[in-house]
Design a protein around this motif. Sequence first.
Motif, PDB file in Angstrom:
ATOM      1  N   LEU B 245       0.744  -1.141   0.029  1.00  0.00           N
ATOM      2  CA  LEU B 245       0.316   0.079   0.202  1.00  0.00           C
ATOM      3  C   LEU B 245       0.717   1.120   0.181  1.00  0.00           C
ATOM      4  N   SER B 246       0.690   2.224  -1.155  1.00  0.00           N
ATOM      5  CA  SER B 246       1.374   3.388  -1.090  1.00  0.00           C
ATOM      6  C   SER B 246       0.710   4.921  -1.378  1.00  0.00           C
ATOM      7  N   GLY B 247       1.381   5.586  -1.780  1.00  0.00           N
ATOM      8  CA  GLY B 247       0.632   6.506  -2.204  1.00  0.00           C
ATOM      9  C   GLY B 247       0.496   7.967  -1.534  1.00  0.00           C
ATOM     10  N   ASN B 248      -0.729   8.473  -1.416  1.00  0.00           N
ATOM     11  CA  ASN B 248      -1.360   9.495  -0.569  1.00  0.00           C
ATOM     12  C   ASN B 248      -2.321   8.795   0.756  1.00  0.00           C
ATOM     13  N   VAL B 249      -1.748   7.463   0.982  1.00  0.00           N
ATOM     14  CA  VAL B 249      -2.556   6.907   2.306  1.00  0.00           C
ATOM     15  C   VAL B 249      -1.738   7.469   3.823  1.00  0.00           C
ATOM     16  N   ALA B 250      -2.098   7.104   5.143  1.00  0.00           N
ATOM     17  CA  ALA B 250      -2.496   7.990   6.558  1.00  0.00           C
ATOM     18  C   ALA B 250      -1.047   6.397   6.709  1.00  0.00           C
ATOM     19  N   ARG B 251      -1.690   5.089   6.366  1.00  0.00           N
ATOM     20  CA  ARG B 251      -0.273   4.563   7.508  1.00  0.00           C
ATOM     21  C   ARG B 251      -0.250   2.952   6.423  1.00  0.00           C
ATOM     22  N   PRO B 252       1.055   3.568   5.129  1.00  0.00           N
ATOM     23  CA  PRO B 252       1.106   2.975   3.897  1.00  0.00           C
ATOM     24  C   PRO B 252       2.187   2.025   4.677  1.00  0.00           C
ATOM     25  N   GLY B 253       2.211   0.535   3.699  1.00  0.00           N
ATOM     26  CA  GLY B 253       3.529  -0.249   4.439  1.00  0.00           C
ATOM     27  C   GLY B 253       2.693  -1.686   3.796  1.00  0.00           C
ATOM     28  N   ASN B 254       3.647  -2.701   4.400  1.00  0.00           N
ATOM     29  CA  ASN B 254       3.141  -4.291   3.325  1.00  0.00           C
ATOM     30  C   ASN B 254       1.969  -4.796   4.424  1.00  0.00           C
ATOM     31  N   TYR B 255       0.968  -5.433   4.006  1.00  0.00           N
ATOM     32  CA  TYR B 255      -0.435  -6.219   4.777  1.00  0.00           C
ATOM     33  C   TYR B 255      -0.353  -7.109   4.123  1.00  0.00           C
ATOM     34  N   GLU B 256      -0.046  -8.213   4.661  1.00  0.00           N
ATOM     35  CA  GLU B 256      -0.799  -9.252   4.787  1.00  0.00           C
ATOM     36  C   GLU B 256      -2.482  -9.719   4.975  1.00  0.00           C
ATOM     37  N   LEU B 257      -2.750  -9.778   3.787  1.00  0.00           N
ATOM     38  CA  LEU B 257      -4.480  -9.818   4.200  1.00  0.00           C
ATOM     39  C   LEU B 257      -5.546 -11.233   3.082  1.00  0.00           C
ATOM     40  N   GLU B 258      -5.952 -12.185   4.099  1.00  0.00           N
ATOM     41  CA  GLU B 258      -6.751 -12.804   2.980  1.00  0.00           C
ATOM     42  C   GLU B 258      -6.959 -12.681   1.953  1.00  0.00           C
ATOM     43  N   LEU B 259      -7.624 -13.148   0.586  1.00  0.00           N
ATOM     44  CA  LEU B 259      -7.585 -12.157  -0.145  1.00  0.00           C
ATOM     45  C   LEU B 259      -9.453 -12.521  -0.788  1.00  0.00           C
ATOM     46  N   GLY B 260      -9.839 -11.212  -0.680  1.00  0.00           N
ATOM     47  CA  GLY B 260     -11.362 -11.237  -1.054  1.00  0.00           C
ATOM     48  C   GLY B 260     -12.319  -9.933   0.304  1.00  0.00           C
ATOM     49  N   MET B 261     -10.836  -9.123   0.772  1.00  0.00           N
ATOM     50  CA  MET B 261     -11.523  -8.096   1.390  1.00  0.00           C
ATOM     51  C   MET B 261     -11.788  -7.384   0.360  1.00  0.00           C
ATOM     52  N   SER B 262     -12.526  -6.298   0.640  1.00  0.00           N
ATOM     53  CA  SER B 262     -12.342  -4.713   0.014  1.00  0.00           C
ATOM     54  C   SER B 262     -11.120  -3.426  -0.469  1.00  0.00           C
ATOM     55  N   LEU B 263     -10.369  -3.468  -1.524  1.00  0.00           N
ATOM     56  CA  LEU B 263     -10.175  -2.381  -1.297  1.00  0.00           C
ATOM     57  C   LEU B 263     -10.445  -1.068   0.230  1.00  0.00           C
ATOM     58  N   ARG B 264     -11.920  -0.973   0.432  1.00  0.00           N
ATOM     59  CA  ARG B 264     -11.942  -0.173   1.093  1.00  0.00           C
ATOM     60  C   ARG B 264     -11.531  -0.395   2.651  1.00  0.00           C
ATOM     61  N   ASP B 265     -11.366  -1.742   2.725  1.00  0.00           N
ATOM     62  CA  ASP B 265     -11.072  -2.407   4.562  1.00  0.00           C
ATOM     63  C   ASP B 265      -9.397  -2.478   4.122  1.00  0.00           C
ATOM     64  N   LEU B 266      -8.446  -2.495   2.524  1.00  0.00           N
ATOM     65  CA  LEU B 266      -7.326  -2.169   2.701  1.00  0.00           C
ATOM     66  C   LEU B 266      -6.805  -0.772   3.610  1.00  0.00           C
ATOM     67  N   ILE B 267      -7.577   0.136   2.630  1.00  0.00           N
ATOM     68  CA  ILE B 267      -7.517   1.405   2.517  1.00  0.00           C
ATOM     69  C   ILE B 267      -7.220   2.157   3.053  1.00  0.00           C
ATOM     70  N   VAL B 268      -8.819   2.451   3.932  1.00  0.00           N
ATOM     71  CA  VAL B 268      -9.252   2.716   4.855  1.00  0.00           C
ATOM     72  C   VAL B 268      -9.391   2.621   6.525  1.00  0.00           C
ATOM     73  N   GLY B 269      -9.947   1.578   5.981  1.00  0.00           N
ATOM     74  CA  GLY B 269      -9.445   0.340   7.945  1.00  0.00           C
ATOM     75  C   GLY B 269      -8.354  -0.518   8.586  1.00  0.00           C
ATOM     76  N   ILE B 270      -7.514  -0.485   7.742  1.00  0.00           N
ATOM     77  CA  ILE B 270      -5.696  -0.460   7.547  1.00  0.00           C
ATOM     78  C   ILE B 270      -5.217   0.947   7.160  1.00  0.00           C
TER      79      ILE B 270
END
Lengths: 158, 450
Positions: B245-270
């Motif tokens: 996760l990179s760019g204009n986001v508060a907490r960029p980094g590598n995040y291991e997730l189960e496939l099938g989560m939403s972009l919102r979960d990743l970008i906003v939630g995490i």
Amino acid sequence: MSELRDEIHAVARRYPARRSAVIPALRLAQERYGWLPPEAFREVAAALDLTPAYCKSVASFYDMFHLEPVGAHTVEICTNVSCALVGAQRTLEAFERELGIRAGETTRDGAVSLRTIECAGGCGWGPVVAVDHRYREPVRPEDVPAIVGELRRTTGGA
Amino acid sequence: MAPRHVVFELAESADVTRLSDYERAGGYESLRKALAMEPAQVIEELLASGLRGRGGAGFPMGRKASFLPKPDQTPKPIYLAVNADESEPGTFKDREIMLRVPHQVIEGILISSYAIQARAAFVYIRGEYLTEYEVLRTALEEALDRGLVGANILGSGYSVTIVLHRGAGAYICGEETGLLESLEGKRGQPRTKPPFPAIAGLYAAPTLINNVETLATVPRILALGGENYAKLGVENSSGTRVFSLSGNVARPGNYELELGMSLRDLIVGIGGGVPGGRQLKAVIPGGSSTPVLTADELDTRLDFDSMARAGTMLGSGAVIVIDDRCCMVQLALRVAQFYRHESCGKCTPCREGTRWMVEIIRRIEQGAAGQGELDLLLNVCDRILGRCLCPLGDAAAMPVASYVAKFRSEFQRHIDEGGCPFRGTSSLEGVLAPVDEHHARARARIEVPA
Ligand SMILES: Cc1cc2nc3c(=O)[nH]c(=O)nc-3n(C[C@H](O)[C@H](O)[C@H](O)COP(=O)(O)O)c2cc1C
């Protein structure tokens, strides 16, 4: 010189065919000369039983090989999308100001070469700057004077 | 609920970079397990796991491994090539995998080599990854000392060598046949397929090519059992992935997730969303070669099928978040400049097309383009798509065409207003790309003093 040849032969033994050792051999030669002058191609070619022209054609494909002399230190700034979104251009401009050169140039005393590079693989930690091939992440404009000072100190007060 | 980790599970509670620590956490147990199985059974486990390649194309690993001839069906040695070239813009996961679980990468290489009965494995690691190379080298030396690599591994009768091979800076060497060419000591220009590497790869010998993350997942699959692994994630997209996760986001980094989560979960939630009170504008979901999604598409799920339905791809799992300060024409320019710089020059549509893309986009950005040039840009994209030996040209054409499709009015405003409507305030304003730097330098060199 035969030292380089021995090193190249040792590397070549790891591969099914010695031509695979061209890139490692060019790297060894570049570590020795700082760049790849004509004699580097002659030596690599002789060690691997290839022609200097072949070795140069391979070297010219890859960004990390220098076909012209470079400074004692290299500063490389990633300006790809992720780093650019978080200010890579301002970091680049800070280096240009501090070093008194533009990207693509080397300081007059031969101390530092500055250039932009494509994605270095540090996108979440950008702007990424590779100083002598070690990543610094992130580097903001305010971090630049200290880095340049450090480089100047290690090239004899240039 | 804490996200389920597989790739990084062993590194969660301890530093497992040293062999003894990795073994204490259960490391190399999967190798022992595999060596006690028939090679074909190991491939069965991989098939059962549903593991798809993590390098970009998403091809099922077990299937690819099953395409290789068996040792008694070929006079040639069999090879494994490990793709550690990681250069797709936005992607920085393989790097963290190599740094945090280097022995798991080696264990995955060993198990996969055994499954295909490879005589040697070559790790093609991008030249810029110096620290990562050193970490892998240290791990490999430890493994050699312990008899985990080399002749007669753990008394099993199976032997394989692992060679670390550093690249020298060329994105195209991440493409599997470009990688093989480079590994053979040539310019990294892709080959015609067929023959596929499984039949005629490195030095024309059968070769399996897999990404670092794919291989680092293999020991975990053996530990869990293929069927159990397949229960993670969603249909057609089993398991976990390490998203960058990179760019204009508060907490960029590598995040291991189960496939099938939403972009919102990743970008906003995490990731904490877009910082500084800015608005989300666009998301590049799978590395810079993938078509863009808009802020309205944030509920798209991070799995192969959902991404395909949204007209884009999971790619290398690199999610780049873009806020409202970014001019999409400038984004198109910077992306096109990258692919132009990295085009190997072998196929005309890619070599010439990426150059034209840059020139046309630059004219649009400068306000110098006429109305017809927007169509010309799309026309150039069309003439690249599917017409080259490898997908590098497509990797430029697809995203740029998607920016025009989804942000057409912004392109149009550049033409109508005779310049960039951001008037110098865009987050990508004035960014110097290496391809422009090279040209400036070349011009400087041939200047003849009066
Ligand atoms: C232009 C281009 C660049 C690529 N770069 C990479 C890369 O850096 N790393 C990678 O693993 N795969 C890359 N790939 C994908 C590889 O061709 C190949 O599909 C992959 O290594 C297969 O491994 P996997 O099945 O485990 O994903 C690239 C593909 C293309 C077309």
